[in-house]
Write a protein that holds these residues in place. Structure first.
Motif, PDB file in Angstrom:
ATOM      1  N   VAL A 191      10.229  -5.003   8.110  1.00 14.12           N
ATOM      2  CA  VAL A 191       9.825  -4.882   6.126  1.00 14.12           C
ATOM      3  C   VAL A 191      10.299  -4.063   5.760  1.00 14.12           C
ATOM      4  O   VAL A 191       9.780  -2.581   5.853  1.00 14.12           O
ATOM      5  CB  VAL A 191       8.444  -5.612   5.155  1.00 14.12           C
ATOM      6  CG1 VAL A 191       7.989  -5.829   4.518  1.00 14.12           C
ATOM      7  CG2 VAL A 191       8.871  -7.299   6.652  1.00 14.12           C
ATOM      8  N   THR A 192      11.096  -3.767   4.376  1.00 16.00           N
ATOM      9  CA  THR A 192      11.359  -2.728   3.490  1.00 16.00           C
ATOM     10  C   THR A 192       9.982  -3.178   2.080  1.00 16.00           C
ATOM     11  O   THR A 192       9.446  -1.826   1.652  1.00 16.00           O
ATOM     12  CB  THR A 192      12.611  -2.425   2.857  1.00 16.00           C
ATOM     13  OG1 THR A 192      12.882  -3.445   2.098  1.00 16.00           O
ATOM     14  CG2 THR A 192      13.062  -2.544   4.091  1.00 16.00           C
ATOM     15  N   HIS A 193       9.724  -3.702   1.715  1.00 11.77           N
ATOM     16  CA  HIS A 193       8.709  -4.189   0.133  1.00 11.77           C
ATOM     17  C   HIS A 193       8.671  -5.186  -0.043  1.00 11.77           C
ATOM     18  O   HIS A 193       9.183  -6.377   0.363  1.00 11.77           O
ATOM     19  CB  HIS A 193      10.037  -3.419  -1.020  1.00 11.77           C
ATOM     20  CG  HIS A 193       9.058  -3.470  -2.151  1.00 11.77           C
ATOM     21  ND1 HIS A 193       8.122  -2.375  -2.109  1.00 11.77           N
ATOM     22  CD2 HIS A 193       8.807  -4.208  -2.961  1.00 11.77           C
ATOM     23  CE1 HIS A 193       7.283  -2.746  -2.923  1.00 11.77           C
ATOM     24  NE2 HIS A 193       7.687  -3.735  -4.201  1.00 11.77           N
ATOM     25  N   LEU A 194       7.267  -5.857  -0.398  1.00  9.02           N
ATOM     26  CA  LEU A 194       7.071  -6.957  -0.868  1.00  9.02           C
ATOM     27  C   LEU A 194       6.604  -6.665  -1.473  1.00  9.02           C
ATOM     28  O   LEU A 194       6.055  -6.169  -2.863  1.00  9.02           O
ATOM     29  CB  LEU A 194       5.590  -7.346   0.070  1.00  9.02           C
ATOM     30  CG  LEU A 194       5.994  -7.634   1.158  1.00  9.02           C
ATOM     31  CD1 LEU A 194       4.225  -7.736   2.453  1.00  9.02           C
ATOM     32  CD2 LEU A 194       6.357  -9.072   1.856  1.00  9.02           C
ATOM     33  N   CYS A 195       6.781  -7.914  -3.187  1.00  6.67           N
ATOM     34  CA  CYS A 195       6.097  -8.786  -4.508  1.00  6.67           C
ATOM     35  C   CYS A 195       5.439 -10.165  -4.597  1.00  6.67           C
ATOM     36  O   CYS A 195       6.387 -10.810  -4.222  1.00  6.67           O
ATOM     37  CB  CYS A 195       7.311  -7.377  -4.991  1.00  6.67           C
ATOM     38  SG  CYS A 195       7.021  -8.049  -6.651  1.00  6.67           S
ATOM     39  N   TRP A 196       4.603 -10.344  -5.176  1.00  9.30           N
ATOM     40  CA  TRP A 196       3.695 -10.950  -5.063  1.00  9.30           C
ATOM     41  C   TRP A 196       4.678 -11.954  -6.673  1.00  9.30           C
ATOM     42  O   TRP A 196       4.827 -11.440  -7.771  1.00  9.30           O
ATOM     43  CB  TRP A 196       2.392 -11.115  -5.449  1.00  9.30           C
ATOM     44  CG  TRP A 196       1.590 -12.816  -4.665  1.00  9.30           C
ATOM     45  CD1 TRP A 196       1.515 -13.816  -5.633  1.00  9.30           C
ATOM     46  CD2 TRP A 196       0.792 -12.861  -3.718  1.00  9.30           C
ATOM     47  NE1 TRP A 196       1.661 -15.469  -4.705  1.00  9.30           N
ATOM     48  CE2 TRP A 196       0.660 -13.921  -3.602  1.00  9.30           C
ATOM     49  CE3 TRP A 196       0.527 -11.717  -2.398  1.00  9.30           C
ATOM     50  CZ2 TRP A 196      -0.535 -14.318  -2.894  1.00  9.30           C
ATOM     51  CZ3 TRP A 196      -0.404 -12.480  -1.881  1.00  9.30           C
ATOM     52  CH2 TRP A 196      -0.823 -13.882  -1.991  1.00  9.30           C
ATOM     53  N   VAL A 197       4.793 -13.320  -6.662  1.00  7.02           N
ATOM     54  CA  VAL A 197       5.286 -13.584  -7.274  1.00  7.02           C
ATOM     55  C   VAL A 197       3.769 -14.147  -8.681  1.00  7.02           C
ATOM     56  O   VAL A 197       3.193 -14.871  -8.869  1.00  7.02           O
ATOM     57  CB  VAL A 197       5.733 -15.169  -7.277  1.00  7.02           C
ATOM     58  CG1 VAL A 197       6.772 -15.947  -8.592  1.00  7.02           C
ATOM     59  CG2 VAL A 197       7.278 -14.753  -6.982  1.00  7.02           C
TER      60      VAL A 197
END
Length: 367
Positions: A191-197
């Motif tokens: 994983v490099t990044h996470l973003c919630w919609v």
């Protein structure tokens, strides 16, 4: 200034002198030379040199800064190699509070916007929750990964936290209890990044396996995988309306180094690509309409440049070169006319939009 400090040194205790010198240093203004490329209406691109008053505040961190995020319209939260999380008033140049608890470098920050609460992830495999209104001790700790935590995002209602790691796993947490509710693992999914919609139960994720995945938080299952890219995907962000997302990639000497706009609705297809950086693009963000007066995206890269792009056409509207700053590693919207940018060598830069001669982005302060 040197003579004044010599007299002060004889007259004042060392501790008082240090504080006074820090204040005097914080108030100093300098003249800053920087270059940028301006796209004229006739299509010709010219390079200009700007000389503007530049405010250099006391540094927020004592070592390299890794990441910055906006907490509200006045405050930002940053983390770095000094293992500290710092809440900073970027309008006044003052540290509001320092938070210590991690044992290694801070890798990610996630804020509950317009609140006093935020989260930090670290190479120590831990995630911590902090509250600006309470003590400097973490309000909650989240321990479950076996390697560095490289993804961190909070749900729109602030009840859930999703974390990702180089251990190939995503963990979904209950913020209130600190308990892990779901765990998912995909082989080689570093994983490099996470973003919630926004407004949805979905989480967007980028990976070193060159993939972009959309996860359904209800059971933490992969809902969609976008076409595999040619290079490592380093970062992602979702538009405020939840209809589009943008990701960016690694690269070198212009190979790769792009940002890509995707449709998150029915087709989830690629809409546009933004090419022009010459090294890894480390961050990409959607800009407020008021900032660019059109749908626009900003990117920051290891090539020391921040670029603003027309979201619909892919045209580069403006390039700001922060020469001598080292790789640019993080980018965030501060307010409707300001951006925050992290550089490897010089900390956090405050950038401001100037429309007096068309769309221009200027560096006005650093801390």
């Amino acid at each position: 200034m040197l003579l004044l400090r010599c007299h002060l040194k004889r007259a004042l205790p060392q501790k008082v002198l240090c504080r006074l010198c820090a204040v005097m240093g914080k108030l100093q203004s300098k003249f800053k030379h920087s270059t940028y490329k301006y796209s004229r209406p006739d299509g010709f691109i010219e390079e200009r040199i700007q000389t503007k008053a530049f405010q250099e505040y006391s540094p927020a961190h004592m070592d390299t800064v890794s990441v910055v995020a906006a907490l509200n319209s006045d405050l930002c939260v940053s983390g770095g190699k000094d293992k500290t999380v710092v809440a900073y008033n970027w309008r006044t140049g003052n540290v509001v509070k320092r938070f210590k608890g991690h044992e290694r470098e801070i890798t990610k920050i996630a804020c509950i916007f317009k609140s006093s609460q935020f989260f930090s992830a670290s190479r120590d495999k831990m995630v911590m929750m902090w509250d600006l209104q309470s003590s400097s001790q973490p309000r909650q700790k989240f321990s479950g990964h076996t390697m560095v935590v490289t993804g961190l995002t909070v749900s729109p209602d602030s009840s859930q936290l999703c974390t990702g790691s180089r251990d190939n796993t995503l963990l979904l947490w209950d913020v209130g209890t600190g308990q892990c509710a779901e765990r998912a693992s995909v082989s080689r999914n570093l994983v490099t990044h996470l973003c919630w919609v926004p407004g949805e139960p979905y989480i967007l994720q980028t990976s070193e396996d060159k993939s972009i995945r959309l996860w359904d938080s209800r059971g933490l299952q992969v809902a969609h995988t976008f076409p595999t890219q040619q290079h490592i995907q380093t970062y992602c962000e979702v538009s405020e309306d939840g209809h589009k997302c943008v990701s960016c990639s690694s690269g070198f000497e212009g190979e790769g180094c792009e940002a890509t706009l995707w449709d998150l609705r029915q087709t989830r297809s690629r809409i546009c690509e933004y090419r022009g950086h010459f090294q890894t693009v480390a961050s990409c963000i959607f800009l407020p309409r008021a900032l660019a007066s059109m749908p626009a995206i900003a990117t920051s890269s290891h090539d020391c440049k921040v670029k603003i792009w027309n979201q619909d056409t892919g045209a580069c509207l403006f390039t700001l070169s922060l020469d001598g700053s080292g790789p640019l590693t993080s980018l965030a919207v501060a307010d409707s006319i300001s951006l925050l940018c992290v550089s490897f060598s010089r900390g956090i830069h405050l950038l401001r939009v100037d429309r007096s001669q068309g769309l221009e982005l200027r560096e006005v302060a650093a801390f």
